[in-house]
Design an enzyme around this catalytic site. Structure first.
Site, PDB file in Angstrom:
ATOM      1  N   GLU A  26      26.421  43.881  40.018  1.00 45.66           N
ATOM      2  CA  GLU A  26      27.520  44.031  40.978  1.00 45.66           C
ATOM      3  C   GLU A  26      28.014  42.656  41.411  1.00 45.66           C
ATOM      4  O   GLU A  26      27.222  41.795  41.785  1.00 45.66           O
ATOM      5  CB  GLU A  26      27.034  44.824  42.200  1.00 45.66           C
ATOM      6  CG  GLU A  26      28.156  45.220  43.144  1.00 45.66           C
ATOM      7  CD  GLU A  26      27.623  45.919  44.400  1.00 45.66           C
ATOM      8  OE1 GLU A  26      27.789  47.137  44.517  1.00 45.66           O
ATOM      9  OE2 GLU A  26      27.050  45.225  45.251  1.00 45.66           O
ATOM     10  N   TYR A  74      36.313  44.100  43.790  1.00 39.99           N
ATOM     11  CA  TYR A  74      34.974  44.663  43.580  1.00 39.99           C
ATOM     12  C   TYR A  74      34.764  44.922  42.102  1.00 39.99           C
ATOM     13  O   TYR A  74      35.645  45.446  41.422  1.00 39.99           O
ATOM     14  CB  TYR A  74      34.811  45.975  44.363  1.00 39.99           C
ATOM     15  CG  TYR A  74      33.479  46.638  44.085  1.00 39.99           C
ATOM     16  CD1 TYR A  74      32.381  46.382  44.897  1.00 39.99           C
ATOM     17  CD2 TYR A  74      33.301  47.472  42.975  1.00 39.99           C
ATOM     18  CE1 TYR A  74      31.145  46.946  44.622  1.00 39.99           C
ATOM     19  CE2 TYR A  74      32.067  48.036  42.690  1.00 39.99           C
ATOM     20  CZ  TYR A  74      30.995  47.767  43.519  1.00 39.99           C
ATOM     21  OH  TYR A  74      29.771  48.315  43.242  1.00 39.99           O
TER      22      TYR A  74
END
Ligand code: GDP
Ligand code: MN
Length: 391
Positions: free
Chosen positions: A197, A109
């Protein structure tokens, strides 16, 4: 403002982030064509909507063959996809991103956000990708790595390397990670983003880093100087009521009640919604018409509020400082003519030119209920609701 995954990937790729090859499709035939272009499969078919959680909701699928791509695309296009981030009506799928499949060894992530506490851009990373960040924070908070970037220096090379090491990357992957981090940081800073992101950022079988998913949001207040970003807006993914309002410079948020609100000032709007609740009603929206509202603007506010079929009564509450009550009153009267108001209207005016404003309302001969105070106005609005609506 949010953009689509494929748009975010194109932007990030321009700054140096490696992304899989892919193409857009608006029909099952185009999807099949894209698959052929990419070598005939396997391909990943991905619904382009402004929401995450598409994988779980059935909006992302690995298809082995061109026929499989065509079939899955046919089932997905034109449908509404409900994810855990959308409301119950979901978001409409009308474009797909067809991408070459990646051989995933490891998912990570990576996020860039604005940290309000330090007033700086912060990197959030985790060795456990794929999950939503909220779930990660709940289930594996220790895996979250946070790093604040000094705006005067930018993202320093040593910082980026340190982050790569903490994620357990080795050898040439460290250099690749530094490239990805610096690219994301530059994209964030140069384009006035509020969020970047990559989830998941993956390590493939041959040891290279690839961004499998990408998400970017932008500061709407900076869009005036980012015309290329502004052009990426997709109104089809926005609440049509909020979209219409934004196009007319009104700050509007749709809610679930039936009392439509037209108010000046965010603070007064909040207070009015509280008073409506206190009086036993439910507001249908938050709407701030802003300072210096012309009669035309008031008309647009009426159009916006009336576009919501749930609205059974409209409450106009103005405390005019920069605004002028006579202009607001003219706007209300004009709205009756131009917009065609078929529901009761309660008006409370106070402040600049209040006497003129009240006179215009009184002499209009229109069935407008006038109220003196905020509390009176809320009570009058609740009382003016049709009997069937009243609790
Ligand atoms: P999201 O659910 O909206 O965040 O959509 P993602 O783009 O993150 O896709 C969901 C999941 O699909 C990812 O976490 C991956 O596990 C998987 N996925 C996406 N692309 C590929 C691919 O190229 N190959 C494989 N095997 N899986 C993929
Ligand atoms: Mn994702």
């Amino acid at each position: 403002m949010d953009i689509h995954e494929h748009q975010a990937k194109e932007i990030l790729a321009g700054f140096g982030v490696p992304v899989p090859r892919g193409g857009l499709a608006y029909s099952p035939e185009q999807a099949a064509f894209r698959c052929r272009e990419l070598g005939g499969g396997p391909c990943v078919v991905k619904a382009q909507i402004h929401s995450g959680g598409r994988g779980e909701a059935g909006g992302v699928k690995l298809c082995k063959t061109e026929a499989g791509v065509r079939e899955f695309a046919g089932g997905l296009l034109g449908r509404s996809l409900v994810t855990k981030q959308t409301d119950a009506s979901g978001k409409q799928v009308y474009r797909l991103w067809i991408e070459e499949a990646s051989d995933i060894q490891r998912e990570m992530y990576l996020g860039f956000v604005l940290d309000r506490k330090s007033e700086r851009i912060m990197i959030v990373a985790s060795g456990h990708g794929g999950m939503e960040i909220e779930d990660l924070a709940d289930e594996d908070p220790d895996s979250l790595i946070r790093m604040v970037i000094d705006p005067a220096v930018g993202l320093a090379e040593y910082q980026a390397r340190k982050l790569a090491f903490r994620l357990g990357l080795k050898g040439p992957q460290v250099g690749q990670m530094v490239t990805v981090l610096r690219a994301c940081y530059r994209a964030y800073r140069d384009l006035d983003a509020t969020m970047v992101e990559i989830n998941p950022l993956v390590l493939t079988g041959d040891g290279t880093l690839v961004a499998l998913d990408a998400k970017m949001s932008f500061d709407t207040n900076a869009l005036f100087r980012r015309s290329r970003v502004a052009a990426l807006r997709d109104p089809g993914q926005e609440d049509p009521r909020e979209c219409f309002a934004a196009d007319h410079g009104l700050a509007y948020v749709g809610l679930d009640g039936d009392i439509g609100c037209i108010i000046n000032g965010a603070g007064l709007a909040m207070a009015t919604m509280d008073m409506i609740k206190l009086a036993g009603g439910e507001p249908a929206n938050f709407l701030d018409i802003g300072g210096g509202a012309s009669p035309e603007r008031v008309c647009q506010a009426f159009r916006t509020v009336l576009s919501d079929a749930k609205v059974s009564v409209i409450l106009v509450n103005i405390f005019a400082g920069i605004n002028r009550c006579d202009w607001i009153a003219k706007g209300v009267v004009q709205a009756y003519k131009d917009v065609g108001i078929d529901r009761p209207v309660v008006v409370r005016l106070s402040g600049t030119n209040v006497a003129e404003g009240r006179k215009i309302i009184a002499e209009s001969g229109l069935p407008i209920v006038s109220a003196d105070t905020l509390a009176d106005a809320a009570d009058a609005a609740v009382a003016a609701r049709p009997k069937s609506q009243a609790a």
